[in-house]
Design a protein around this motif. Structure first.
Motif, mmCIF file in Angstrom:
data_model
loop_
_atom_site.group_PDB
_atom_site.id
_atom_site.type_symbol
_atom_site.label_atom_id
_atom_site.label_comp_id
_atom_site.label_asym_id
_atom_site.label_seq_id
_atom_site.Cartn_x
_atom_site.Cartn_y
_atom_site.Cartn_z
ATOM 1 N N HIS A 12 0.851 -1.185 0.000
ATOM 2 C CA HIS A 12 0.000 0.000 0.000
ATOM 3 C C HIS A 12 0.893 1.243 0.000
ATOM 4 O O HIS A 12 0.715 2.174 -0.775
ATOM 5 C CB HIS A 12 -0.837 -0.067 1.275
ATOM 6 N N VAL A 48 -9.636 -2.364 -4.325
ATOM 7 C CA VAL A 48 -8.356 -2.777 -3.742
ATOM 8 C C VAL A 48 -8.643 -3.249 -2.333
ATOM 9 O O VAL A 48 -9.495 -2.672 -1.658
ATOM 10 C CB VAL A 48 -7.370 -1.579 -3.621
ATOM 11 N N ASP A 103 -8.479 10.683 -5.213
ATOM 12 C CA ASP A 103 -8.201 9.626 -6.190
ATOM 13 C C ASP A 103 -8.574 8.247 -5.662
ATOM 14 O O ASP A 103 -8.975 7.362 -6.417
ATOM 15 C CB ASP A 103 -6.716 9.614 -6.552
ATOM 16 N N VAL A 104 -8.382 8.064 -4.374
ATOM 17 C CA VAL A 104 -8.708 6.782 -3.740
ATOM 18 C C VAL A 104 -9.436 7.085 -2.435
ATOM 19 O O VAL A 104 -9.011 7.960 -1.673
ATOM 20 C CB VAL A 104 -7.429 5.966 -3.427
ATOM 21 N N LEU A 135 0.532 10.363 -0.236
ATOM 22 C CA LEU A 135 -0.472 11.189 0.427
ATOM 23 C C LEU A 135 -1.619 10.293 0.868
ATOM 24 O O LEU A 135 -2.319 9.719 0.035
ATOM 25 C CB LEU A 135 -0.998 12.251 -0.539
ATOM 26 N N LEU A 136 -1.770 10.118 2.159
ATOM 27 C CA LEU A 136 -2.893 9.363 2.702
ATOM 28 C C LEU A 136 -3.452 10.212 3.837
ATOM 29 O O LEU A 136 -2.842 10.334 4.904
ATOM 30 C CB LEU A 136 -2.428 7.986 3.203
ATOM 31 N N VAL A 137 -4.614 10.829 3.559
ATOM 32 C CA VAL A 137 -5.188 11.774 4.519
ATOM 33 C C VAL A 137 -6.068 11.017 5.502
ATOM 34 O O VAL A 137 -7.138 10.522 5.138
ATOM 35 C CB VAL A 137 -6.004 12.857 3.784
ATOM 36 N N LEU A 192 -11.024 5.186 -6.788
ATOM 37 C CA LEU A 192 -10.934 3.778 -6.400
ATOM 38 C C LEU A 192 -11.476 3.641 -4.986
ATOM 39 O O LEU A 192 -11.278 4.521 -4.149
ATOM 40 C CB LEU A 192 -9.475 3.313 -6.402
ATOM 41 N N LYS A 250 1.453 13.010 -7.098
ATOM 42 C CA LYS A 250 1.014 11.904 -6.233
ATOM 43 C C LYS A 250 -0.496 11.712 -6.298
ATOM 44 O O LYS A 250 -1.247 12.655 -6.428
ATOM 45 C CB LYS A 250 1.357 12.237 -4.765
ATOM 46 N N ARG A 251 -0.934 10.488 -6.142
ATOM 47 C CA ARG A 251 -2.338 10.194 -5.931
ATOM 48 C C ARG A 251 -2.741 10.702 -4.546
ATOM 49 O O ARG A 251 -1.937 10.655 -3.609
ATOM 50 C CB ARG A 251 -2.567 8.678 -5.916
#
Lengths: 281, 281, 281, 281, 281, 281
Positions: free
Chosen positions: C154, C260, C211-212, C162-164, C238, C190-191
């Motif tokens: 992941h 995913v 984006d995800v 970037l994972l908020v 996604l 970045k996504r």
């Protein structure tokens, strides 16, 4: 980013590299225990970097330090950077290692800062991303320097992003759309960046569905040509211009339609001068 | 100096810094096991450096490498540097780290080499010594680069030589001759180098008996003045010119009478370009 | 991925951790120099991992090793893994460290493999990505194990994606669309992944342009609800299902519409058993 | 055992493994300098472990931390573990690494604790000793976890104890009594532990004079058989039951007459859940 | 024990400590590439140690080495130890570090060997165990040296054995039998060693059930007294004599009835001389 | 020289070497949390060394320490060295490692100090320089010990000084004057030291212009002969006597005319005894 990116043991190792067994001159002169002070002052305008590491080095050696600024601050000629107080042998031991670190890191930060500043045209700013081509053994500080200057990192290494070079495609025998589909399946969450060497290739990979097209060593006019060529595609990849980008041509690349500027220039920028003055109490 | 100055674990750490978990792009494309070849070729004339380290990096990753030259060799445009053969994922993993290392080290070596070449006047050559102001974390390779270019190291660190800066003398209250005598007693086997900022100081420390007088940021004409001023002294210290010395003024310093040129310029010299070409068997 | 991800000095350190000064029992029995052989055999079906590291450990200690397979291969009960030949003290020194490494890494790989296998419904397969929650000190091998099983990572750490999280948003006072716009400007390449805790949040961030969308601890039915809720959005993020995902519920998540599956389960999976047999020549 | 078993440089390395260059999300959102707080709370009952390491990690990064408990304490659902206060970027940087460490170490401690608790029958308690089969790279913390749970270490490695495996005896051609005598002479101060695979072997080595007989993968009933078989021997070795021992069969082994239970189960036990809550001041 | 106990990266670090950037003298003389040979020869009789480490150092630097013997072998005056062949700069770089290592390690081994030899009386031999008081930073090699000389290690460190010092008992308020019982319960598999300072204490702890009584700084006659005092006890602890034991009094301690001799003397024994001869081909 | 020459991570590594997982005896006795104190006292007169390292080790483990003296101080019998206060398990963990470090380093310092003291004749004192033949792995502390005793280091390693051994000259085919001239050209700033084995060689190299003649294993009378032989030379090299120099012959070498005494004797000097006393509050 106001903290040392090097842990104490890494700072200690940098010091030991230069001073494994004390400053012989200080020791032979027997001036070690005298109380001393020094100051670091900008000898040139600069985006300063490495202050936190310099401060911590002095502290680890036993000095008391004051710094009123942080990496990323913009300094004018003669701005104070830090002052340190301690035994003469402590200050002599740390002096040059700390000075060289700040001068070198500020050189990177100032170079990155100038490119960030120049990356605009007609009110449109685009981001500046630095490559992973850091001088061997300097990655953590180099990354800190470009980031504190407002640039970002294109990527930190090979293991977390998809950037398809022509050197990868040499080993493929399939249509670009197949390649993109396979990459999406394998790494659903990653952007797919494809480096190309011609406008034709840019068009092909745009149609194939790449998220970012990296234009390697395109002069600005060819970037513009590329921008035009994909204007009517239903795909909307970012165009990243890479190779030979510096402060003096960054604006032209923005004008030509680049969405991102990718550069390695800051990593070997000339250091910025720091003046060190010793005082005796 | 034809061996890697970095031990295997240090080369492995440099690689891991860039590629902690493989090249994701190669892996996602599933081209890893394909047989591949690449070559490094000089894109500019250069005094090459870092070849042995690059070779060993490829070997450690599992490739077979050939290099017919050694650090210190002078290359012309398009000279071959090395070729490597192995699985595509091995070559992709090592490629950039090895290339950046050679480019950067060759930048230092080429800069040092140019200064060495320029350090002559009327048939008289003087040695070029580089300072300890290496970029933090790069000492071993930086030293190799200047040495393989025919320059020497002024000193490797603070712990083995006597170099009396004005910043040391600030804490002394005694006649220069007393200082020199005390240093001789403490470190009988070492040369005593004294850095000065004026011709007057140079004369004082010459009379006091210093072995080397280091002239900090003297323009060539003041070096000449200094040479004249001590001409009739019974002491014969070496005059080392330091600060701001580059290939384009080195000759002038020699003409002015300097015995040694001390410089930090090579450590942040621009890298020399290396072209990497992949082949598919 | 058929090479050791641990460098020689790391393998040596693992061995030294267990055997700093030799196997006392072997030494006290004075059987050290006797010629010996051993074999590793699968005691359970497994996706094997760590073979290359085990092989290299035996080699570093001085044994000759043969292994006909690679990490990622699927083994049935009693499949051979490797054989080693050398002095009894060498084999006794390496035995358990190598065995434990293979057993543990194969546990991770086999668990990841089972989830990958289960991550399908009605002919539709979705990718499985493992989190960065590796057991402290085991990252390189853990990543190798999940990758060789066909899963991806992941992300490898905090510094490149970037994972908020909601824990980030706690410090924001702005509309989601503003947040997304700022992130795009800062990190164009970045996504943007956003973790949410409810269907409503999922819709909000979908509209904002993420984006995800990462659905944290949603049961499959809520994933389906979420899928339905965004079906008519013009955005097409996604949907990543995360939290509590294992082989036995992976299919249900796919059926519910996840794109995913994100899981930490493999990192603490039960080891797979390896049988070690010594022979005397 | 209330101190971190990892030194500062080891904790810094664990952090750097996950966050080499800061939390990109926090940086891109520009929330780094905001004051923040977080708490760790037990989401399950557990024997907690790793608190001291987590606390020190937060401190090294620049946060202020409070923890009212110590590794080895027994927590109920929702017991507080620690609170930390500092800049948002500090807390975000350390959060998951610290959480995963505590969850994983508490999994080991809780598993060990359960076996210790179960290792009794009819008022008779026997000690539980864990093997050296720790997950590669986790030894120091794994050992801390089992010890703080009241278990001991069977041995820390190969270099300090005598444990004669059948794999050692394969290279011997002598009577057991000779072997024991030779070991006594070589290592007078060590206990001699002999692993056996059958009751017959247990009797033979009891008669030969072993100090401890380790019964490898004996079901409880065979342990009882073994206990009976040596009841009239003039030797009084300890009987250690090893292999497959868990909380649910530990009592049966005690009832069968084992003097010590030897287990590897805790090292791969499931982690215990810790809930992390962020607050904004 | 015929292998290097130092891993390659540790040997490389030892070399780098002495020769960070090559042998300046060899480089300045420009004799580096000449083919050269050298031999190590015993200048005194000795139990040799460190040969495997010296051999590997030469190999790592690029020389070809031959050694027909192993650590632990007994050499007479002028026995050959090893020969190496390679470039002059390789041999000059490794020479002294390797020589000093062999001389120092052979000093320890020879001292240990002499005590082992002396530890007998009237045909009765007792084992010699060395303490953990190794010179800081030299543990692995020191342990190898005493072991290859036929001595054992009393213990390798604090974490695996029970040795109750008076300094532990200062914090106890209970009868010795209670202490022993608590230790048995906590660490069932370990021997209990108790250090005492008088015959009375020896008797008390014998009665309490200690496995080994360590007699700290007892002269031989008091050891004999102690032996007599416990002769009629139903307990049979080993008597270990510790403190001040050397080759010249070891026999007396055996005669007095000690079962084990515990000594730190070898760790600071005088080095044994090795003669190094260079040849030119 | 009043600071620890070992960084925190190096001190932590020394401790971990001896106590990887706590003092098992303290833990098993459950006395760990009791408040405790200890003191280090000189059991012999000594030039003390290693106090700063010992202090820092106790601090790192969590104790409060006081020391009123510094490395280099001269202690008489029963002088206090340091006191530490903390939990019993902290003091037990650090005790022996710290004690052994001080005893060993003070052995070196005291030996060096005795030679410095003896290196005089008729009111003329000459400096004492120690070689680089430190025990493998102990360089930093060994150097500190000789320096704090008033001796200097002959050189720290091979990379910064010119010392021409006969083993270098074996590969030369040129007149000594040519050699000296080449060295001057290559390394203008370094002294040229030449080791010789006979008076004749000393004369030859004096005439050739060496700065220092190192007389290897000359008895005092041959030093005097050498002094006489060069008395009328116009060159004035320093005469350094090396090989076999100890406190009891140092005076004779001074009387014979040596300018510097070069010795390795302190590095393997016998440790000085330190008495450690524990107290219970």
């Amino acid at each position: 980013m106001p903290r040392s990116v090097l842990a104490d043991h890494e700072l200690a190792a940098l010091l030991a590299d230069d001073v494994p067994c004390g400053d012989l001159t200080t020791d032979a002169l027997r001036i070690g225990p005298q109380p001393a002070r020094l100051s670091f002052i900008a000898r040139q305008p600069m985006t300063v970097c490495g202050v936190e590491e310099a401060v911590r080095m002095f502290e680890l050696a036993g000095a008391a330090v004051k710094a009123e600024l942080a990496s990323g601050d913009v300094l004018s000629f003669q701005s104070p950077i830090l002052t340190a107080e301690g035994d003469a042998d402590v200050l002599h031991r740390v002096w040059k290692t700390a000075q060289v670190l700040v001068e070198w890191a500020s050189g990177i930060a100032s170079s990155a800062s100038a490119i960030v500043e120049a990356a605009q045209h007609d009110g449109r700013r685009v981001p500046v991303a630095c490559t992973r081509k850091t001088v061997p053994g300097t990655k953590a500080l180099s990354v800190k320097a470009v980031r504190c200057a407002g640039a970002s990192m294109h990527r930190l290494g090979l293991s977390e992003t998809l950037l398809v070079f022509p050197e990868h495609r040499l080993y493929l025998d399939e249509a670009p759309a197949v390649t993109i589909a396979r990459l999406r399946a394998a790494e659903a969450e990653k952007r797919i960046v494809v480096e190309v060497g011609s406008v034709e290739e840019a068009v092909v990979w745009t149609e194939a569905g790449a998220d970012v097209i990296q234009l390697e060593k395109f002069p600005p006019e060819r970037v513009a040509e590329c921008r035009a060529a994909i204007a009517h595609s239903r795909m909307r990849p970012l165009l990243a211009a890479a190779g030979g980008i510096k402060a003096d041509n960054a604006g032209a690349y923005v004008a030509a339609g680049a969405d991102v500027l990718v550069t390695s220039a800051p990593f070997t920028a000339a250091p910025r001068d720091v003046k060190v003055t010793f005082l005796r109490d």
